[in-house]
Design an enzyme around this catalytic site. Structure first.
Site, PDB file in Angstrom:
ATOM      1  N   GLY A  14       0.846  -1.202   0.000  1.00 20.69           N
ATOM      2  CA  GLY A  14       0.000   0.000   0.000  1.00 20.69           C
ATOM      3  C   GLY A  14       0.878   1.247   0.000  1.00 20.69           C
ATOM      4  NE  ARG A  75      -2.161  -4.471  -1.027  1.00 17.59           N
ATOM      5  CZ  ARG A  75      -1.791  -3.746   0.028  1.00 17.59           C
ATOM      6  NH1 ARG A  75      -0.698  -4.061   0.686  1.00 17.59           N
ATOM      7  NH2 ARG A  75      -2.515  -2.720   0.445  1.00 17.59           N
ATOM      8  CG  ASP A 106       3.864  -7.571   7.889  1.00 21.83           C
ATOM      9  OD1 ASP A 106       4.694  -7.685   8.810  1.00 21.83           O
ATOM     10  OD2 ASP A 106       3.177  -8.519   7.444  1.00 21.83           O
ATOM     11  CB  THR A 129       2.869   0.726   5.988  1.00 24.04           C
ATOM     12  OG1 THR A 129       1.512   0.442   6.388  1.00 24.04           O
ATOM     13  CG2 THR A 129       3.751   0.488   7.195  1.00 24.04           C
ATOM     14  CG  ASP A 131      -1.855  -0.380   8.053  1.00 24.95           C
ATOM     15  OD1 ASP A 131      -2.657   0.555   7.848  1.00 24.95           O
ATOM     16  OD2 ASP A 131      -1.943  -1.489   7.498  1.00 24.95           O
ATOM     17  CG  ASP A 133       1.496  -2.873  10.261  1.00 24.12           C
ATOM     18  OD1 ASP A 133       2.297  -2.202   9.583  1.00 24.12           O
ATOM     19  OD2 ASP A 133       0.713  -3.693   9.753  1.00 24.12           O
ATOM     20  NE  ARG A 175      -4.711  -6.074   4.872  1.00 19.98           N
ATOM     21  CZ  ARG A 175      -4.527  -5.846   3.588  1.00 19.98           C
ATOM     22  NH1 ARG A 175      -5.507  -6.069   2.744  1.00 19.98           N
ATOM     23  NH2 ARG A 175      -3.366  -5.423   3.151  1.00 19.98           N
TER      24      ARG A 175
HETATM   25  O1  F6P Z   1      -1.494  -1.452   4.400  1.00 18.42           O
HETATM   26  C1  F6P Z   1      -2.132  -0.238   4.292  1.00 18.42           C
HETATM   27  C2  F6P Z   1      -3.609  -0.410   4.043  1.00 18.42           C
HETATM   28  O2  F6P Z   1      -4.133   0.863   3.739  1.00 18.42           O
HETATM   29  C3  F6P Z   1      -4.398  -1.060   5.177  1.00 18.42           C
HETATM   30  O3  F6P Z   1      -4.677  -0.177   6.232  1.00 18.42           O
HETATM   31  C4  F6P Z   1      -5.623  -1.518   4.443  1.00 18.42           C
HETATM   32  O4  F6P Z   1      -6.249  -2.587   5.106  1.00 18.42           O
HETATM   33  C5  F6P Z   1      -5.056  -1.971   3.125  1.00 18.42           C
HETATM   34  O5  F6P Z   1      -3.864  -1.236   2.924  1.00 18.42           O
HETATM   35  C6  F6P Z   1      -5.978  -1.775   1.950  1.00 18.42           C
HETATM   36  O6  F6P Z   1      -5.342  -2.276   0.821  1.00 18.42           O
HETATM   37  P1  F6P Z   1      -5.884  -2.098  -0.670  1.00 18.42           P
HETATM   38  O7  F6P Z   1      -5.736  -0.656  -1.030  1.00 18.42           O
HETATM   39  O8  F6P Z   1      -5.003  -2.984  -1.482  1.00 18.42           O
HETATM   40  O9  F6P Z   1      -7.306  -2.512  -0.640  1.00 18.42           O
END
Ligand code: F6P
Length: 326
Positions: A14, A75, A106, A129, A131, A133, A175
């Site tokens: 992300g 990804r 991560d 990120t 997050d 995390d 998430r």
């Molecule tokens: O990892 C960052 C994040 O924004 C999370 O908080 C979220 O769950 C996820 O990515 C959403 O991913 P995508 O944009 O691929 O749906």
């Protein structure tokens, strides 16, 4: 000292505000040391496909203030296969890339751990990120901006919540992590938060709400991390409607607005410092470590420790939210 001529830079997973500031810092620090920087487009997927281009100093002009990533991101499922990793390695060799700087979260570091078990290329990571995390850094690049965006939105929601005496369930991103919920909840005076790190009893929450009603406290802001075990704001709202049908509730899901926008000053400085440190770390022979900021100082943590360990979580802020909401 390691003699490196060509480094590859990649953003993966992300996107997060501040990634561009990090790319700029890496490119300009590399050029300062006589190293040619190459941008690997779309993360590991672009590595597999050989979508790799030399970056000049002008390529990173006027990007310090922009969200997203000029290198784009993805990804990649293919990278998780042996064939994918082999193709990626061959492309790096083909383009003369001798060292890597990976910016991501991560998933990026999990991929890195597997890749470097087989292929020996010096690499340094940067925590990118929203997050927050990852272990090995107090804050990740993008977290501060995302929290500020959430605060900006929740403040507005509070105005209308108060006007109507409503309870709002605001869902923020995260998430597997509740940092955005925790920080934005505290900053906005949320009455309650739900996060994956602390299992909260919904029944205790209902009891609190009933007490609030008795003392005529009708406005409530509840911040819910998308990864909370309650299933998110929508699920929680359905449960509340069933148990307390008279309660006026609304749901607001902030979504990807939290991932974009101009990075805050803190995120730009964090990105700049870590990008600079990453290039110097490669030159001094460090590898397979993530550069982070711990207590204000640059610190390096092996990739494997960034992904394996859960970021230490202190319940203090959760307790504080409850005390301050009364
Ligand atoms: O990892 C960052 C994040 O924004 C999370 O908080 C979220 O769950 C996820 O990515 C959403 O991913 P995508 O944009 O691929 O749906």
């Amino acid at each position: 000292m390691t003699y490196i001529q060509h480094i590859g830079i990649m953003t993966s997973g992300g996107d997060s505000p501040g990634m561009n500031a990090a790319i700029r810092s890496i490119v300009r620090t590399a050029l300062h040391h006589g190293i040619k920087p190459f941008g690997i487009m779309r993360g590991y997927q672009g590595m597999i496909e050989g979508d790799i281009h030399e970056l000049k100093t002008t390529d990173v002009s006027n990007i310090i203030h922009r969200g997203g990533t000029i290198l784009k991101t993805a990804r990649s499922k293919e990278f998780m296969t042996e064939e994918g990793m082999q193709k990626a390695y061959e492309q790096l060799k083909l383009h003369g890339i001798e060292a890597l700087i990976l910016i991501g979260g991560d998933g990026t570091f999990r991929g890195a751990v597997e890749f470097f078990k087989k292929y020996d290329i010096p690499a340094i990571g940067l925590p990118g990120t929203i997050d927050n995390d990852l272990s090995g850094t107090d804050f990740t690049i993008g977290f501060d901006t995302a929290v500020n965006t959430a605060v900006w939105a929740i403040d507005k929601i509070r105005d209308t919540a108060e006007a109507h005496d409503r309870l709002f369930l605001v869902e923020v991103m995260g998430r597997d992590a509740g940092y955005i919920a925790l920080y934005s909840g505290l900053a906005c005076g949320a009455e309650h938060i739900f996060i994956p790190e602390e299992k909260e009893s919904i029944d205790a929450f209902l009891t609190d709400l009933m007490d609030d009603q008795k003392r005529k406290k009708l406005t409530n802001i509840v911040v819910v991390a998308e990864g909370d075990e309650s299933g998110g704001a929508q699920e929680l709202s359905m449960y509340l409607k069933e148990k307390m049908p008279a309660l006026e509730t609304r749901v607001s899901i902030l979504g990807h607005i939290q991932r974009g926008g101009n990075p805050t000053c803190n995120d730009r400085i964090l990105a700049g410092r870590l990008g600079y440190a990453a290039v110097e770390a490669l030159i001094t022979g460090r590898s397979q470590e993530m550069a982070g900021l711990i207590n204000g100082e640059v610190a390096f943590t092996p990739f494997s420790a960034c992904v394996k360990l859960q970021k230490p979580f202190s319940g203090d802020m959760m307790r504080m939210i409850k005390v301050l909401a009364k």
